[in-house]
Write an enzyme that holds these catalytic residues in place. Structure first.
Site, short mmCIF file in Angstrom:
data_model
loop_
_atom_site.label_atom_id
_atom_site.label_comp_id
_atom_site.label_asym_id
_atom_site.label_seq_id
_atom_site.Cartn_x
_atom_site.Cartn_y
_atom_site.Cartn_z
N LYS A 1 0.86 -1.19 0.00
CA LYS A 1 0.00 0.00 0.00
C LYS A 1 0.89 1.23 0.00
CE LYS A 1 -3.54 2.47 2.51
NZ LYS A 1 -4.62 2.39 3.48
N LYS B 1 -2.03 -1.49 -3.92
CA LYS B 1 -2.93 -0.34 -3.86
C LYS B 1 -2.13 0.96 -3.90
CE LYS B 1 -6.00 1.80 -0.56
NZ LYS B 1 -6.38 1.86 0.81
N SER C 1 -10.23 5.39 -4.66
CA SER C 1 -11.20 6.47 -4.84
C SER C 1 -10.75 7.51 -5.87
CB SER C 1 -11.47 7.14 -3.50
OG SER C 1 -10.27 7.60 -2.91
#
Ligand code: PBG
Length: 337
Positions: free
Chosen positions: A205, A260, A286
């Site tokens: 991440k 991610k 998002s």
């Protein structure tokens, strides 16, 4: 890489356009495919009954009360989507320095899991483990002497995982990026006899500005202010380090790993899948959703087409599954095609 240089052929005997000339032939020669069963739908839940609020930077994404969310999830299941990942918009007055609400067995996310498992037990439920939806400062860990305290944080995360497992969560997905959290959470789950609860680690991440709209949606953006998460999330310049994160998480007991964001990190996704050959997921975050939708609204791109293309690119790069806000629309499109 397979050495297929002997089979490459040359023009005019070889014409790569031959296989591309019709739709059936393109289908027959496609190397990967996208199906609704590849998708995990990411959703926001809030308190209240029969309420749904829109998120300005994420057109068509709603933050829903549990009752409405359950109805939408049943529809998603009917579209062939196997699992949902739920994120709470915790009421501001419940946010504290230590993120206490995260370990409350009656918190919003636990009630959402209980409601989902009651109405639609056959749907997989993924819960995020991290403190940022619950802290007054918006960080994923607790702060001691101005630093994010790793070892104290993972003790809280282990308890958070247990309350979520007790509620019926199938997959615990730690997104906090503390060191050693996978092993610590596995140990705690096993201790409470949740040996079959799966762990999907947000292993690679990155510290990304593409999370902006998510932070608006759960209300952590203003709490975080000018602060960032660079002391725990990965540096966007690094790739070998992402592999080390994955290796450690697998060693600590992760069943599945994640990369991610998605689109700016396809190289990482590809390396992870190639190196470890384990169930590998990617999160279309998002900000990726926001930019593709916004360009669509401006008439600069066809947002449905670019979203679909981006999902295909994840499969091609090596993803076994994709977390996306666009899962239901994608599943419907795939079914129609
Ligand atoms: C929380 C968390 C974040 C996202 C998922 N879980 C935000 C962050 O780390 O700041 C981002 C998801 C998205 O942008 O869609 N730890």
């Amino acid at each position: 890489m397979v050495d297929n240089s002997n089979f490459l052929g040359s023009y005019p005997k070889t014409r790569l356009r031959r296989n591309r000339q019709s739709s059936w032939s393109r289908d027959l020669t496609s190397e990967t495919s996208l199906s609704p069963s590849d998708l995990i739908w990411t959703i926001f839940v809030r308190e209240g009954e029969n309420v749904s609020e829109s998120i300005p930077s994420m057109p068509e994404v709603e933050c829903m009360s549990i009752d409405l969310m359950v109805k939408r999830v049943i529809e998603a299941y009917d579209c062939g989507i196997p699992a949902v990942a739920i994120f709470p918009k915790t009421p501001e007055h419940l946010k504290t320095e230590m993120g206490d609400e995260s370990t409350n067995p009656d918190n919003l996310i636990c009630r959402a899991v209980i409601a989902l498992k009651k109405s639609i037990p056959q749907m997989g439920v993924v819960c995020d483990v991290a403190l940022d939806p619950y802290t007054s400062h918006g960080q994923d860990g607790i702060i001691e002497d101005g630093q994010i305290a790793n070892d104290a944080t993972i003790e809280i995360l282990a308890k958070q995982a247990v309350v979520q497992a007790e509620a019926g969560c199938d997959i615990i997905a730690p997104s906090d990026m503390m060191d050693g959290r996978i092993g610590r959470i596995r140990k705690e789950l096993d201790h409470y006899n949740f040996k079959n609860v799966q762990l999907m680690s947000y292993s690679a991440k990155f510290s990304s500005s593409f999370y902006g709209p998510f932070r608006e949606a759960i209300g952590s953006a203003s709490n975080l202010g000018q602060a960032d998460k660079r002391t725990y999330q990965l540096d966007p310049r690094n790739s070998d380090e992402a592999l080390r994160e994955v290796a450690l998480d697998l060693e600590e007991g992760a069943d599945m790993v994640m990369v991610k964001p998605g689109m700016p990190y396809l190289d990482i996704l590809h390396r992870v899948k190639k190196t470890f050959a384990v169930p590998t997921y990617v999160y279309q975050v998002s900000g990726e959703y926001a930019m593709l939708k916004a360009a669509g609204e401006k008439g600069w791109l066809n947002s449905d087409d670019v979203l679909m293309e981006s999902l295909k690119s994840f499969k091609r790069a090596g993803a076994d599954g994709i977390l996306t806000y666009w899962a239901v629309e994608a599943a419907k499109k795939i079914q129609k095609a």
